[in-house]
Design a protein around this motif. Structure first.
Motif, PDB file in Angstrom:
ATOM      1  N   LEU A 200       0.845  -1.197   0.000  1.00  0.00           N
ATOM      2  CA  LEU A 200       0.000   0.000   0.000  1.00  0.00           C
ATOM      3  C   LEU A 200       0.874   1.239   0.000  1.00  0.00           C
ATOM      4  N   ARG A 201       0.716   2.043  -1.041  1.00  0.00           N
ATOM      5  CA  ARG A 201       1.527   3.243  -1.219  1.00  0.00           C
ATOM      6  C   ARG A 201       0.845   4.469  -0.638  1.00  0.00           C
ATOM      7  N   ASP A 202       1.677   5.423  -0.216  1.00  0.00           N
ATOM      8  CA  ASP A 202       1.202   6.766   0.073  1.00  0.00           C
ATOM      9  C   ASP A 202       1.219   7.544  -1.243  1.00  0.00           C
ATOM     10  N   SER A 203       0.707   8.748  -1.211  1.00  0.00           N
ATOM     11  CA  SER A 203       0.643   9.557  -2.436  1.00  0.00           C
ATOM     12  C   SER A 203       1.896  10.399  -2.651  1.00  0.00           C
ATOM     13  N   ILE A 204       2.887  10.266  -1.762  1.00  0.00           N
ATOM     14  CA  ILE A 204       4.105  11.062  -1.844  1.00  0.00           C
ATOM     15  C   ILE A 204       5.097  10.396  -2.781  1.00  0.00           C
ATOM     16  N   ASP A 205       5.656  11.165  -3.695  1.00  0.00           N
ATOM     17  CA  ASP A 205       6.634  10.639  -4.643  1.00  0.00           C
ATOM     18  C   ASP A 205       7.932  11.428  -4.552  1.00  0.00           C
ATOM     19  N   VAL A 206       8.740  11.083  -3.547  1.00  0.00           N
ATOM     20  CA  VAL A 206      10.079  11.662  -3.415  1.00  0.00           C
ATOM     21  C   VAL A 206      11.050  10.513  -3.171  1.00  0.00           C
ATOM     22  N   GLU A 207      12.341  10.814  -3.201  1.00  0.00           N
ATOM     23  CA  GLU A 207      13.362   9.767  -3.178  1.00  0.00           C
ATOM     24  C   GLU A 207      13.250   8.797  -2.002  1.00  0.00           C
ATOM     25  N   PRO A 208      12.978   9.238  -0.767  1.00  0.00           N
ATOM     26  CA  PRO A 208      12.870   8.258   0.319  1.00  0.00           C
ATOM     27  C   PRO A 208      11.787   7.202   0.088  1.00  0.00           C
ATOM     28  N   ILE A 225       8.010 -14.028  -3.615  1.00  0.00           N
ATOM     29  CA  ILE A 225       6.727 -13.717  -2.979  1.00  0.00           C
ATOM     30  C   ILE A 225       5.756 -13.195  -4.033  1.00  0.00           C
ATOM     31  N   ALA A 226       4.490 -13.563  -3.889  1.00  0.00           N
ATOM     32  CA  ALA A 226       3.457 -13.103  -4.820  1.00  0.00           C
ATOM     33  C   ALA A 226       2.866 -11.788  -4.336  1.00  0.00           C
ATOM     34  N   ASP A 227       2.728 -10.826  -5.240  1.00  0.00           N
ATOM     35  CA  ASP A 227       2.056  -9.564  -4.942  1.00  0.00           C
ATOM     36  C   ASP A 227       1.458  -9.027  -6.235  1.00  0.00           C
ATOM     37  N   ALA A 228       0.139  -9.065  -6.309  1.00  0.00           N
ATOM     38  CA  ALA A 228      -0.572  -8.535  -7.481  1.00  0.00           C
ATOM     39  C   ALA A 228      -1.342  -7.269  -7.140  1.00  0.00           C
ATOM     40  N   SER A 229      -0.995  -6.636  -6.017  1.00  0.00           N
ATOM     41  CA  SER A 229      -1.750  -5.462  -5.563  1.00  0.00           C
ATOM     42  C   SER A 229      -1.497  -4.268  -6.476  1.00  0.00           C
ATOM     43  N   PRO A 230      -2.504  -3.395  -6.615  1.00  0.00           N
ATOM     44  CA  PRO A 230      -2.322  -2.205  -7.457  1.00  0.00           C
ATOM     45  C   PRO A 230      -1.259  -1.249  -6.931  1.00  0.00           C
ATOM     46  N   GLY A 231      -0.996  -1.270  -5.620  1.00  0.00           N
ATOM     47  CA  GLY A 231       0.064  -0.426  -5.091  1.00  0.00           C
ATOM     48  C   GLY A 231       1.426  -0.860  -5.580  1.00  0.00           C
ATOM     49  N   TYR A 232       1.593  -2.161  -5.794  1.00  0.00           N
ATOM     50  CA  TYR A 232       2.872  -2.698  -6.245  1.00  0.00           C
ATOM     51  C   TYR A 232       2.951  -2.749  -7.768  1.00  0.00           C
ATOM     52  N   ARG A 233       1.908  -3.260  -8.423  1.00  0.00           N
ATOM     53  CA  ARG A 233       1.948  -3.460  -9.874  1.00  0.00           C
ATOM     54  C   ARG A 233       1.682  -2.179 -10.661  1.00  0.00           C
ATOM     55  N   GLU A 234       0.805  -1.330 -10.123  1.00  0.00           N
ATOM     56  CA  GLU A 234       0.373  -0.166 -10.888  1.00  0.00           C
ATOM     57  C   GLU A 234       0.817   1.160 -10.291  1.00  0.00           C
ATOM     58  N   GLY A 235       1.335   1.129  -9.065  1.00  0.00           N
ATOM     59  CA  GLY A 235       1.731   2.377  -8.423  1.00  0.00           C
ATOM     60  C   GLY A 235       0.561   3.189  -7.912  1.00  0.00           C
ATOM     61  N   ARG A 236      -0.585   2.535  -7.677  1.00  0.00           N
ATOM     62  CA  ARG A 236      -1.765   3.253  -7.205  1.00  0.00           C
ATOM     63  C   ARG A 236      -1.654   3.500  -5.700  1.00  0.00           C
ATOM     64  N   ALA A 237      -1.981   4.698  -5.260  1.00  0.00           N
ATOM     65  CA  ALA A 237      -1.890   5.052  -3.845  1.00  0.00           C
ATOM     66  C   ALA A 237      -3.202   4.777  -3.126  1.00  0.00           C
ATOM     67  N   PRO A 240      -7.088   0.453  -1.888  1.00  0.00           N
ATOM     68  CA  PRO A 240      -8.099   0.023  -2.862  1.00  0.00           C
ATOM     69  C   PRO A 240      -9.019  -1.055  -2.288  1.00  0.00           C
ATOM     70  N   ASP A 241     -10.256  -1.070  -2.763  1.00  0.00           N
ATOM     71  CA  ASP A 241     -11.222  -2.059  -2.299  1.00  0.00           C
ATOM     72  C   ASP A 241     -10.731  -3.487  -2.543  1.00  0.00           C
ATOM     73  N   GLU A 242     -10.089  -3.726  -3.689  1.00  0.00           N
ATOM     74  CA  GLU A 242      -9.648  -5.083  -4.000  1.00  0.00           C
ATOM     75  C   GLU A 242      -8.574  -5.585  -3.039  1.00  0.00           C
ATOM     76  N   VAL A 243      -7.801  -4.666  -2.468  1.00  0.00           N
ATOM     77  CA  VAL A 243      -6.796  -5.058  -1.482  1.00  0.00           C
ATOM     78  C   VAL A 243      -7.481  -5.467  -0.180  1.00  0.00           C
ATOM     79  N   VAL A 244      -8.452  -4.677   0.248  1.00  0.00           N
ATOM     80  CA  VAL A 244      -9.199  -5.024   1.463  1.00  0.00           C
ATOM     81  C   VAL A 244      -9.885  -6.373   1.275  1.00  0.00           C
ATOM     82  N   ASP A 245     -10.464  -6.594   0.112  1.00  0.00           N
ATOM     83  CA  ASP A 245     -11.134  -7.873  -0.168  1.00  0.00           C
ATOM     84  C   ASP A 245     -10.138  -9.029  -0.106  1.00  0.00           C
ATOM     85  N   ALA A 246      -8.972  -8.867  -0.705  1.00  0.00           N
ATOM     86  CA  ALA A 246      -7.986  -9.944  -0.732  1.00  0.00           C
ATOM     87  C   ALA A 246      -7.518 -10.303   0.679  1.00  0.00           C
ATOM     88  N   LEU A 247      -7.339  -9.297   1.518  1.00  0.00           N
ATOM     89  CA  LEU A 247      -6.925  -9.560   2.895  1.00  0.00           C
ATOM     90  C   LEU A 247      -8.059 -10.174   3.709  1.00  0.00           C
TER      91      LEU A 247
END
Length: 348
Positions: A200-208, A225-237, A240-247
């Protein structure tokens, strides 16, 4: 036609310091005769290194050092003091202050160079305001990179706390090693049996944050490790509902979250679905959450230590204008909290 032989590089104070196993500032003080606080054994090693290398002090550099003010600047790109005592930068400033006092320097805080839009600038009317100090430590999330490049081209001694990429300028930084810490957190989850993760990404895009993402990606790939989450694959901050559902449905067993803010939102959403942390799902956070109410498994930045290191590196630059101006990585600590546990089906 013969090619002229390369001119040998002159011996520098940094070479003496490296051979003697001491700081460059200690070498400078011994050479200048200001060695009252330097232990006898340290002075002996420095003199032996000078003799072995055949080091001869540069009289021009010594004259420059003789005109030093013994002032070190601290420039912040955003206002700091309206924040609470527990604000993010306070610990850095404490470390800077402690080390400056220990090394016999006074500090100058540059705070009157506002740009009218909430930020702060180094230059005013094309004049570098930092020059009243021998060198400066810079802090802030949103520096003006053009100003950093200009400062670097001028040769003014400075160091930035936190990695900042500046086109055309290899600026020296003290860098918390978020990449290694993020990789370590993934490794710990893997050891506890977690094989399906979400990021799960934050909306901040700086070097750290780029470093956190790179460390996570490296570990996920290395460990299979498997990770198909939009935060990892798509860079979405966000969350997302699909992440909550998967967990909630048990398709993934752990989440790695960039910030405490996003972790709190995830916790609320999972609680609404009757999902327990860490009973059903493990959650680790890639920032220091020690000031919050939840004991998240997280990482800690040694902020006072970084402030102290920044002062030492800055003094080395001021003592030897020809010294290499390199960045330094400082390890972060990964801290166990109350939000990560062994994967559910493996618990006894």
């Amino acid at each position: 036609m013969t090619t002229p032989a390369a001119r040998p590089r002159s011996i520098r104070q940094s070479d003496v310091a490296r051979l003697a196993g001491v700081s460059q500032s200690a070498v400078s003080r011994v050479i200048s005769g200001d060695a009252a606080r330097i232990p006898d054994e340290t002075r002996r090693r420095i003199h032996e290194a000078i003799a072995e290398l055949g080091y001869v002090p540069n009289p021009v550099a010594r004259n420059l050092r003789g005109s030093r003010t013994q002032l070190l600047g601290v420039h912040t790109f955003e206002p700091l003091f309206p924040n609470a005592r527990e604000g993010f930068y306070v610990e850095f400033l404490l470390g800077i202050e402690q080390r400056a006092e220990e090394t016999g320097h006074d500090l100058v805080l540059f705070s009157s160079t506002g740009d009218g839009a909430g930020g702060r600038r180094i230059y005013r009317d094309e004049t570098n305001r930092l020059r009243i100090a021998d060198g400066s430590v810079l802090l802030g999330v949103s520096p003006d990179r053009d100003e950093l490049a200009k400062l670097w081209r001028e040769g003014y001694p400075f160091i930035h706390i936190g990695r900042r990429d500046v086109p055309g300028a290899d600026i020296p930084c003290i860098i918390p090693d978020y990449r290694a810490a993020a990789s370590e957190i993934v490794g710990r989850l893997h050891e506890l049996g977690h094989r399906d993760l979400v990021y799960l990404r934050d909306s901040i895009d700086v070097e750290p944050y780029e470093d956190r993402r790179a460390g996570y990606a490296e570990a996920v790939t290395r460990l299979g490790i498997a990770d198909a989450s939009p935060g990892y694959r798509e860079g979405r901050a966000g969350v997302p509902d699909e992440v909550v559902d998967a967990l909630a449905d048990g398709l993934c067993t752990a989440a790695v979250v960039e910030s405490e803010r996003v972790a709190a939102e995830l916790r609320t959403r999972l609680t609404e679905r009757g999902v327990d942390i860490p009973g059903d799902v493990s959650v680790a956070v890639l920032e220091d959450t020690s000031a919050g109410d939840v004991r998240w498994d997280d990482l800690r930045i040694p902020r006072q230590e970084i402030g102290r290191i920044a002062v030492d590196r800055l003094i080395e630059m001021v003592d030897d204008p020809d010294a290499a101006r390199e960045s330094t990585f400082v390890a972060c600590e990964v801290v166990a909290g109350a939000t990560v546990a062994r994967v559910k089906e493996e618990r006894g």
